[in-house]
Design a protein around this motif. Structure first.
Motif: not given
Length: 105
Positions: A50-54
């Motif tokens: 999730n962090c990577s995607e945002i």
């Protein structure tokens, strides 16, 4: 590059051969403990993905949030979050262990 199933299989073999987490060892635990351990690693990987995607690249913040997923980990066990792929591999191996544990019943 190895497939997911190959990585999971190797991790399960490592758990057995190096850590001593054989079927006999696992029989001392409830299957639900193994499942909760797997959930903790899945949740840790989810945080990282999730962090990577945002676009969040703050490694300290990501690891802090991953470590919080240890709340799902069975009491007294050592939760060690890592990279997203490594966390998923550990989760898969723990799921395999839980399946084996349930089949022993």
């Amino acid at each position: 590059m190895k497939t997911g199933i190959e990585l999971i299989s190797e991790e399960r073999q490592r758990q057995i051969e190096i850590d001593g987490y054989s079927a006999q060892h696992d029989s001392q635990h409830n299957a639900s403990e193994l499942i909760y351990a797997a959930i903790a690693y899945v949740e840790s990987a989810k945080v990282g993905v999730n962090c990577s995607e945002i676009g969040n690249t703050d490694e300290h913040e990501i690891m802090r949030r991953k470590t919080e997923m240890g709340r799902y980990y069975p009491f007294g066990w050592s939760f060690k979050p890592s990279t997203d792929i490594r966390d998923l591999v550990k989760a898969g191996a723990l799921i395999a262990a839980a399946i084996d544990r349930l089949q022993m019943e």
